[in-house]
Design an enzyme around this catalytic site. Structure first.
Site, PDB file in Angstrom:
ATOM      1  N   HIS A 135       0.803  -1.232   0.000  1.00  0.00           N
ATOM      2  CA  HIS A 135       0.000   0.000   0.000  1.00  0.00           C
ATOM      3  C   HIS A 135       0.835   1.282   0.000  1.00  0.00           C
ATOM      4  O   HIS A 135       0.586   2.212   0.767  1.00  0.00           O
ATOM      5  CB  HIS A 135      -0.956  -0.015   1.195  1.00  0.00           C
ATOM      6  CG  HIS A 135      -2.037  -1.068   1.103  1.00  0.00           C
ATOM      7  ND1 HIS A 135      -2.468  -1.613  -0.082  1.00  0.00           N
ATOM      8  CD2 HIS A 135      -2.783  -1.671   2.080  1.00  0.00           C
ATOM      9  CE1 HIS A 135      -3.426  -2.493   0.152  1.00  0.00           C
ATOM     10  NE2 HIS A 135      -3.633  -2.560   1.452  1.00  0.00           N
ATOM     11  N   HIS A 137      -9.923   1.950   0.482  1.00  0.00           N
ATOM     12  CA  HIS A 137      -9.849   0.816   1.394  1.00  0.00           C
ATOM     13  C   HIS A 137     -10.975   0.852   2.434  1.00  0.00           C
ATOM     14  O   HIS A 137     -10.751   0.576   3.625  1.00  0.00           O
ATOM     15  CB  HIS A 137      -8.485   0.770   2.076  1.00  0.00           C
ATOM     16  CG  HIS A 137      -8.030  -0.586   2.476  1.00  0.00           C
ATOM     17  ND1 HIS A 137      -8.650  -1.315   3.475  1.00  0.00           N
ATOM     18  CD2 HIS A 137      -7.042  -1.366   2.002  1.00  0.00           C
ATOM     19  CE1 HIS A 137      -8.023  -2.479   3.604  1.00  0.00           C
ATOM     20  NE2 HIS A 137      -7.048  -2.540   2.723  1.00  0.00           N
ATOM     21  N   GLU A 142     -11.746  -3.775  -3.085  1.00  0.00           N
ATOM     22  CA  GLU A 142     -10.788  -2.756  -3.517  1.00  0.00           C
ATOM     23  C   GLU A 142     -10.548  -2.897  -5.020  1.00  0.00           C
ATOM     24  O   GLU A 142      -9.938  -3.864  -5.459  1.00  0.00           O
ATOM     25  CB  GLU A 142      -9.456  -2.935  -2.790  1.00  0.00           C
ATOM     26  CG  GLU A 142      -9.549  -3.015  -1.291  1.00  0.00           C
ATOM     27  CD  GLU A 142      -8.307  -3.675  -0.694  1.00  0.00           C
ATOM     28  OE1 GLU A 142      -7.184  -3.456  -1.184  1.00  0.00           O
ATOM     29  OE2 GLU A 142      -8.464  -4.447   0.258  1.00  0.00           O
TER      30      GLU A 142
END
Ligand code: GAL
Length: 357
Positions: free
Chosen positions: A111, A182, A321
Site C-alpha cells: 500500500h 480501502h 478494492e
C-alpha cells in the site's frame, strides 16, 4: 448499543505534519450521508437508510482523528497509493533502473510504503453537500517511488445513492501507480459482528492465487469448483472455513485479487454486489479497473474499538478494492501500471446503494 451518528467536525480538527485536518460531509436528498477526512483522503462514515429507513453506518471507522493515529494500521477508508497492494520484495525496475520501497509487510512493500498516501494530509476543494476533491503532490523519491506525482481524488454523492470516486494523476518521470479506496464495509452496520451472513456476487471467472507472501504466483486460476467462486451469489461465510490452501494463505479468509470479466467491465455493469439480509442494504461496485481485491478483514483482531464502542474483530467487514493486479511492476503479463510523463492516469469506481426487500 448507541445509534449511528456522524462524528463531530471538531473531533477531526487537528494538525498533522504542519497541516490542518478537517471533516467534510456530503449529503443527498435520499438520506445518504458521507463523512470524509482530508487525512488520507478517507471515508470516515457512510450512513445509508436501511429497509426501515433507519440511518445505518456501513463502514468501519473511528469518531476522533486521534484514533486513526493510534489504531492498528488497517487502512480504514483511506485512499491507497502510490501503489495499492503488494510489490514483491519492495523492488521493481523501470528502463533498467531498480527502485526500492522499504518493505512494511514481511518482505513486501504494501500500500505505497509505511508513509503512503493514507498518511498524508491532502488539500481539499468542497462543493457544499455534493462533492469533495482532494489533492496531493507526492515528491520525486517519496517512499522510494520515482517521479513527482500530482494526484486528485474526487468524491461525489449523487441522488441515485452513488458514491462516485474518480482518480486522476500525472507524473514528471516514468513511475508506477495503482490507486484504490480501502473502505471496510459491514452492511449489517459497523460493529455489528461479522459479515459472513452477507450475500456476495463477484463477476470474475478467474482469480490470482498467491504464494506464502501473498504475491500472485504464476498464472490466473479459474474460480470454478473452488471456494473462490462467487459468480452466482452466495454467502461470504459459505465456504470461508473450507480447508483450502489459498484461504489459508489469505490468513484464514479471502484476501485475493479477482480478474474482473471483461464483458461486464465493457458493459459498465456492477462487478460485485453485496447484500445484508438484516438491513436489506445492497452495495453494487462499478469500476474501470481490471481487478478487485476481495478481503474479509482477516487481520482485524478486535483490538480496535469503533465509532459506537464495538471492537472490530476478524471478518467484521469486507473490502472490495478496485485496482490493477498486485505486484504488476514485476509481472510483465499483467496489464501495465506504468505511468509516463505527458500521460494522464484516470480511474473511476462507484459504490451504489439500494434496498433489497
Ligand atoms: C488489504 C490487503 C490485506 C491487508 C489489508 C490491510 O488490502 O489485501 O492483506 O494487508 O489490506 O490490513
Amino acid at each position: 448499543m448507541n445509534h449511528y451518528k456522524l462524528p463531530e467536525q471538531r473531533d477531526f480538527e487537528h494538525r498533522i505534519a504542519g497541516k490542518n485536518t478537517h471533516l467534510i460531509t456530503l449529503e443527498n436528498s435520499r438520506g445518504v450521508v458521507v463523512a470524509l477526512s482530508d487525512f488520507g483522503a478517507r471515508i470516515v462514515s457512510l450512513l445509508v437508510p436501511d429497509k426501515y429507513g433507519t440511518p445505518t453506518d456501513v463502514v468501519l471507522g473511528f469518531s476522533h482523528i486521534q484514533d486513526y493515529l493510534t489504531a492498528d494500521e488497517q487502512y480504514h477508508g483511506v485512499t491507497v497509493g502510490r501503489f495499492a497492494n503488494r510489490i514483491a520484495n519492495g523492488r521493481f525496475t523501470i528502463d533498467g533502473e531498480t527502485f526500492y520501497i522499504e518493505p512494511n509487510n514481511g518482505p513486501n512493500a504494501l500500500h505505497g510504503g509505511a508513509a503512503g498516501f493514507h498518511k498524508r494530509v491532502w488539500d481539499r476543494r468542497v462543493v457544499y453537500k455534493e462533492k469533495a476533491d482532494f489533492y496531493y503532490v507526492a515528491a520525486d523519491g517519496e517512499e522510494g517511488f520515482p517521479g513527482k506525482l500530482s494526484v486528485m481524488v474526487k468524491y461525489r454523492l449523487t441522488d441515485n445513492n452513488e458514491l462516485v470516486i474518480t482518480y486522476r494523476a500525472q507524473t514528471d518521470k516514468p513511475t508506477v501507480i495503482n490507486l484504490t479506496n480501502h473502505a471496510y464495509f459491514n452492511l449489517n452496520g459497523e460493529g455489528n459482528g461479522d459479515v459472513l451472513n452477507h450475500r456476495l456476487q463477484i463477476q470474475a471467472t478467474n482469480y490470482l492465487p498467491v504464494d506464502e507472501f501473498q504475491i500472485p504466483a504464476g498464472v490466473p486460476a479459474p474460480v470454478e469448483d473452488t471456494p473462490f467462486d462467487f459468480r452466482t451469489p452466495k454467502l461470504i461465510g459459505q465456504d470461508i472455513r473450507y480447508a483450502d490452501d489459498q484461504l489459508a494463505k489469505g490468513n484464514g479468509g479471502y484476501d485475493h485479487n479477482y480478474i474482473l470479466d471483461t464483458e461486464v467491465l465493457a458493459k459498465k455493469l456492477p462487478v460485485a454486489t453485496a447484500v445484508s439480509p438484516t438491513t436489506g442494504i445492497s452495495l453494487d461496485v462499478l469500476t474501470t479497473e481490471p481487478g478487485l481485491q476481495f478481503y474479509t478483514g482477516n487481520f482485524l483482531s478486535g483490538k480496535d474499538v469503533g465509532k459506537r464502542g464495538q471492537p472490530y474483530g476478524k471478518h467484521g467487514a469486507f473490502c472490495l478494492e478496485t485496482q490493477h493486479f498486485p505486484d504488476s511492476p514485476n509481472q510483465p503479463d499483467f496489464p501495465t501500471t506504468l505511468l509516463m510523463p505527458g500521460e494522464v492516469f484516470q480511474s473511476e469506481t462507484i459504490y451504489r446503494f439500494s434496498i433489497v426487500k
